[in-house]
Design a protein around this motif. Structure first.
Motif, mmCIF file in Angstrom:
data_model
loop_
_atom_site.group_PDB
_atom_site.id
_atom_site.type_symbol
_atom_site.label_atom_id
_atom_site.label_comp_id
_atom_site.label_asym_id
_atom_site.label_seq_id
_atom_site.Cartn_x
_atom_site.Cartn_y
_atom_site.Cartn_z
ATOM 1 N N LEU A 1 0.829 -1.209 0.000
ATOM 2 C CA LEU A 1 0.000 0.000 0.000
ATOM 3 C C LEU A 1 0.859 1.252 0.000
ATOM 4 O O LEU A 1 0.508 2.257 -0.630
ATOM 5 C CB LEU A 1 -0.928 -0.015 1.212
ATOM 6 C CG LEU A 1 -2.036 -1.085 1.208
ATOM 7 C CD1 LEU A 1 -2.793 -1.063 2.519
ATOM 8 C CD2 LEU A 1 -2.982 -0.870 0.033
ATOM 9 N N ALA A 2 1.992 1.198 0.716
ATOM 10 C CA ALA A 2 2.906 2.344 0.684
ATOM 11 C C ALA A 2 3.461 2.548 -0.727
ATOM 12 O O ALA A 2 3.620 3.695 -1.182
ATOM 13 C CB ALA A 2 4.043 2.140 1.685
ATOM 14 N N ASP A 3 3.760 1.453 -1.431
ATOM 15 C CA ASP A 3 4.217 1.578 -2.822
ATOM 16 C C ASP A 3 3.122 2.160 -3.707
ATOM 17 O O ASP A 3 3.402 2.982 -4.594
ATOM 18 C CB ASP A 3 4.653 0.209 -3.355
ATOM 19 C CG ASP A 3 5.942 -0.270 -2.711
ATOM 20 O OD1 ASP A 3 6.691 0.585 -2.210
ATOM 21 O OD2 ASP A 3 6.181 -1.486 -2.686
ATOM 22 N N LEU A 4 1.879 1.723 -3.488
ATOM 23 C CA LEU A 4 0.781 2.297 -4.269
ATOM 24 C C LEU A 4 0.638 3.788 -3.979
ATOM 25 O O LEU A 4 0.353 4.578 -4.891
ATOM 26 C CB LEU A 4 -0.527 1.579 -3.945
ATOM 27 C CG LEU A 4 -0.635 0.112 -4.393
ATOM 28 C CD1 LEU A 4 -2.010 -0.429 -4.031
ATOM 29 C CD2 LEU A 4 -0.398 -0.026 -5.891
ATOM 30 N N GLU A 5 0.822 4.169 -2.711
ATOM 31 C CA GLU A 5 0.761 5.592 -2.379
ATOM 32 C C GLU A 5 1.867 6.370 -3.077
ATOM 33 O O GLU A 5 1.685 7.540 -3.439
ATOM 34 C CB GLU A 5 0.866 5.766 -0.867
ATOM 35 C CG GLU A 5 0.706 7.206 -0.396
ATOM 36 C CD GLU A 5 0.818 7.328 1.096
ATOM 37 O OE1 GLU A 5 0.668 8.439 1.623
ATOM 38 O OE2 GLU A 5 1.064 6.298 1.760
ATOM 39 N N GLY A 6 3.021 5.716 -3.273
ATOM 40 C CA GLY A 6 4.118 6.347 -4.000
ATOM 41 C C GLY A 6 3.998 6.213 -5.507
ATOM 42 O O GLY A 6 5.008 6.407 -6.197
ATOM 43 N N ARG A 7 2.835 5.853 -6.036
ATOM 44 C CA ARG A 7 2.562 5.779 -7.472
ATOM 45 C C ARG A 7 3.349 4.659 -8.147
ATOM 46 O O ARG A 7 3.626 4.718 -9.337
ATOM 47 C CB ARG A 7 2.848 7.121 -8.150
ATOM 48 C CG ARG A 7 1.972 8.260 -7.649
ATOM 49 C CD ARG A 7 2.462 9.598 -8.208
ATOM 50 N NE ARG A 7 2.400 9.630 -9.647
ATOM 51 C CZ ARG A 7 1.330 9.935 -10.366
ATOM 52 N NH1 ARG A 7 0.219 10.266 -9.747
ATOM 53 N NH2 ARG A 7 1.361 9.940 -11.679
ATOM 54 N N ASN A 8 3.727 3.632 -7.377
ATOM 55 C CA ASN A 8 4.383 2.466 -7.962
ATOM 56 C C ASN A 8 3.346 1.357 -8.069
ATOM 57 O O ASN A 8 3.146 0.560 -7.150
ATOM 58 C CB ASN A 8 5.564 2.023 -7.093
ATOM 59 C CG ASN A 8 6.269 0.801 -7.673
ATOM 60 O OD1 ASN A 8 6.127 0.486 -8.857
ATOM 61 N ND2 ASN A 8 7.024 0.109 -6.845
ATOM 62 N N TYR A 9 2.671 1.311 -9.211
ATOM 63 C CA TYR A 9 1.573 0.376 -9.402
ATOM 64 C C TYR A 9 2.032 -0.967 -9.964
ATOM 65 O O TYR A 9 1.196 -1.833 -10.227
ATOM 66 C CB TYR A 9 0.520 0.986 -10.328
ATOM 67 C CG TYR A 9 -0.049 2.280 -9.812
ATOM 68 C CD1 TYR A 9 -0.518 2.376 -8.510
ATOM 69 C CD2 TYR A 9 -0.107 3.415 -10.622
ATOM 70 C CE1 TYR A 9 -1.033 3.564 -8.023
ATOM 71 C CE2 TYR A 9 -0.626 4.612 -10.144
ATOM 72 C CZ TYR A 9 -1.086 4.671 -8.843
ATOM 73 O OH TYR A 9 -1.593 5.849 -8.362
ATOM 74 N N ALA B 1 -4.879 -7.631 -7.818
ATOM 75 C CA ALA B 1 -5.841 -7.194 -8.832
ATOM 76 C C ALA B 1 -6.033 -5.685 -8.794
ATOM 77 O O ALA B 1 -6.125 -5.022 -9.842
ATOM 78 C CB ALA B 1 -7.182 -7.904 -8.605
ATOM 79 N N LEU B 2 -6.067 -5.112 -7.584
ATOM 80 C CA LEU B 2 -6.185 -3.654 -7.461
ATOM 81 C C LEU B 2 -4.974 -2.951 -8.058
ATOM 82 O O LEU B 2 -5.115 -1.958 -8.782
ATOM 83 C CB LEU B 2 -6.351 -3.278 -5.987
ATOM 84 C CG LEU B 2 -6.342 -1.781 -5.658
ATOM 85 C CD1 LEU B 2 -7.503 -1.072 -6.328
ATOM 86 C CD2 LEU B 2 -6.374 -1.562 -4.153
ATOM 87 N N ALA B 3 -3.766 -3.465 -7.758
ATOM 88 C CA ALA B 3 -2.563 -2.851 -8.310
ATOM 89 C C ALA B 3 -2.549 -2.921 -9.832
ATOM 90 O O ALA B 3 -2.168 -1.958 -10.511
ATOM 91 C CB ALA B 3 -1.325 -3.536 -7.730
ATOM 92 N N GLN B 4 -2.978 -4.061 -10.389
ATOM 93 C CA GLN B 4 -3.022 -4.186 -11.838
ATOM 94 C C GLN B 4 -4.043 -3.225 -12.452
ATOM 95 O O GLN B 4 -3.785 -2.600 -13.480
ATOM 96 C CB GLN B 4 -3.351 -5.627 -12.210
ATOM 97 C CG GLN B 4 -3.327 -5.897 -13.717
ATOM 98 C CD GLN B 4 -3.556 -7.362 -14.033
ATOM 99 O OE1 GLN B 4 -3.759 -8.167 -13.124
ATOM 100 N NE2 GLN B 4 -3.534 -7.704 -15.316
ATOM 101 N N ALA B 5 -5.211 -3.109 -11.782
ATOM 102 C CA ALA B 5 -6.218 -2.173 -12.292
ATOM 103 C C ALA B 5 -5.726 -0.730 -12.223
ATOM 104 O O ALA B 5 -5.936 0.062 -13.154
ATOM 105 C CB ALA B 5 -7.516 -2.334 -11.490
ATOM 106 N N LEU B 6 -5.041 -0.380 -11.127
ATOM 107 C CA LEU B 6 -4.508 0.977 -11.006
ATOM 108 C C LEU B 6 -3.418 1.229 -12.049
ATOM 109 O O LEU B 6 -3.322 2.332 -12.598
ATOM 110 C CB LEU B 6 -3.953 1.192 -9.598
ATOM 111 C CG LEU B 6 -4.992 1.279 -8.475
ATOM 112 C CD1 LEU B 6 -4.301 1.398 -7.128
ATOM 113 C CD2 LEU B 6 -5.917 2.474 -8.686
#
Length: 488
Positions: free
Chosen positions: A220-228, A249-254
């Motif tokens: 989640l911290a990586d997703l917050e840093g725009r690393n999808y 699946a969420l990371a892939q969709a993002l």
């Protein structure tokens, strides 16, 4: 003003509750799930230990009373038998002196032989009396919980029809309590060791089971840093595996949504730049020559007016001068619009030279500010969108540093580098940093339209935009634009 007790309680309660809530949050909710589970297990162990201790004390108290009562009955019977036997073997004068010796080994009771006057007679010590004295004793609190009520019995000693003394039998539960205490300590030590082993095993087990949750937090911290592009390994636990699958699946969709947004933003910025370029070309190729033609016509009218009579010539000359002033004003507006829409040198002159000219122009306008431009090995251009974005970012940053930050030194660094972390790791990118020593920027303050415009253009190209600084500590604008799709 006198307040009633009810009003006083009403005023004090709001002051006490928040502190209790903060304390509870710090002791429980402020800890990890692993710590909460271990605390719950330890509390359950403590409650179980208290219950087991209470049951042990009640059981020991009951058994001690039964044992002491039986010992008192046995002691009374033995004393009666000893009196009857010793009367047949000893003279009366030695009877009381030797009576306590065969009775001293009776457990849980204490025998006291008294003469006719009620004076206790001394008892000859035995070899194991020292061992009995050295016997471990239970703590006073434990003995107070288990010890039965003090009981005593008197057995008279009658010889030849006369009472020569009596024997006092007193309950002595210390050895029984000491035995119970020893058993309790042994069982408690074994239970403590087993509980410590169980807690250690649970600590390792909870860490292994909850480990995927820590991975989810890092993801989640990586997703917050725009690393999808981050993906989590699938654990064996079914519930955690479902959470991990949903996260992936969420990371892939993002990632797909970001790629689509980047494509749309890039197309939008490209369309805007194309429209601005066409508008600038029309202003340059159509409006500019038309204004020049009007200016030439106004000049020819003024020249032709000199051949007319003086009054007519004066009026025509004034009108021609007014037309020339209006035309020059329109030409200035046209040049300003051309510069705002798109610098005409962009695409024809190397990007480094365009930025150097922009910095020299600002230095001429503001001699009190020191400017420094550092550009590495750059290509002549990186495409209209990237070149115009870099130019606008430098232009807006210089304006902010001079007008708002009131800086005395501004440094611009532009270089072509390679991404180190995140989704751009190993990819070529164009990095720009503009640093000043001005008043700084409040991180909590909303951004101006200029900063938002720069951020939108950079994000539209798939880059990153950061503003670093604090009040009184200067400001640094950092920009990174990927070059994979835009490199000519």
């Amino acid at each position: 003003m006198i307040r009633t007790p009810f009003e006083s309680r009403t005023l004090l309660r709001p002051l006490a509750l928040p502190s209790a809530r903060r304390l509870w949050h710090a002791l429980w909710y402020g800890r990890s799930v692993r710590a909460q589970l271990l605390i719950a297990v330890i509390l359950i162990d403590l409650v179980a230990g208290l219950v087991a201790g209470a049951v042990t004390i009640l059981q020991a108290r009951r058994s001690t009373r039964v044992e002491i009562a039986a010992s008192m009955e046995l002691a009374q019977l033995l004393v009666s038998e000893a009196v009857a036997l010793m009367q047949q073997e000893l003279p009366a004068e030695k009877f009381l002196a030797d009576l306590a010796s065969p009775l001293r080994l009776i457990r849980h009771v204490r025998i006291v032989v008294k003469d006719a006057n009620g004076t206790p007679l001394p008892v000859r010590s035995a070899p194991d009396d020292a061992d009995t004295a050295r016997e471990a004793r239970a703590p006073a609190w434990f003995a107070a919980l288990i010890a039965p009520p003090v009981a005593s019995r008197d057995v008279p000693v009658i010889v030849d029809g006369g009472r020569i003394g009596w024997i006092e039998i007193k309950a002595e539960p210390r050895d029984e309590i000491a035995e119970v205490w020893g058993n309790t300590v042994g069982l408690g030590a074994v239970a403590l060791i087993l509980n410590a082993a169980v807690i250690a095993i649970l600590y390792l087990l909870f860490g292994r089971v909850l480990g995927p949750l820590t991975g989810v937090a890092r993801g989640l911290a990586d997703l917050e840093g725009r690393n999808y592009r981050v993906r989590l390994a699938r654990p064996r636990a079914r519930e955690l595996a479902a959470i991990t699958d949903r996260f992936n699946a969420l990371a892939q969709a993002l990632e797909s949504a970001r790629a689509e947004n980047e494509r749309l933003n890039h197309r939008l910025i490209t369309a805007q730049d194309d429209e601005r370029r066409r508008t600038a070309l029309e202003l340059h190729d159509e409006v500019g020559p038309s204004l020049f033609g009007l200016k030439a016509t106004a000049g020819s009218i003024a020249t032709a007016a000199r051949e007319l009579p003086s009054e007519t010539a004066r009026k025509l000359t004034e009108r021609a001068r007014e037309m020339l002033a209006i035309i020059e004003h329109l030409q200035g507006i046209n040049r300003s619009m051309l510069n705002r829409l798109r610098p005409m040198a962009l695409g024809h002159v190397p990007l480094k030279d365009i930025l150097a000219e922009l910095v020299r122009d600002r230095a001429r306008q503001h001699p009190q500010v020191a400017f420094a431009l550092s550009a590495g090995e750059l290509m002549a251009g990186y495409g209209d969108s990237i070149d115009l974005t870099v130019y606008r970012c430098v232009q807006e940053s210089l304006t902010n540093a001079i007008r708002h930050a009131q800086a005395s030194h501004v440094e611009i660094k532009l270089a072509e580098t390679t991404g180190a972390v995140g989704a751009s790791a190993g990819a070529a990118q164009l990095t720009l940093a503009i640093r000043d020593d001005g008043r700084g920027i409040d991180p909590a303050a909303p951004w101006s339209f200029g900063l938002r415009g720069m951020q939108e253009r950079v994000h539209g190209l798939g880059g990153s935009f950061k503003v670093e600084g604090a009040s009184g500590g200067g400001t640094c604008v950092r920009i990174a634009i990927p070059l994979n799709d835009e490199r000519p």
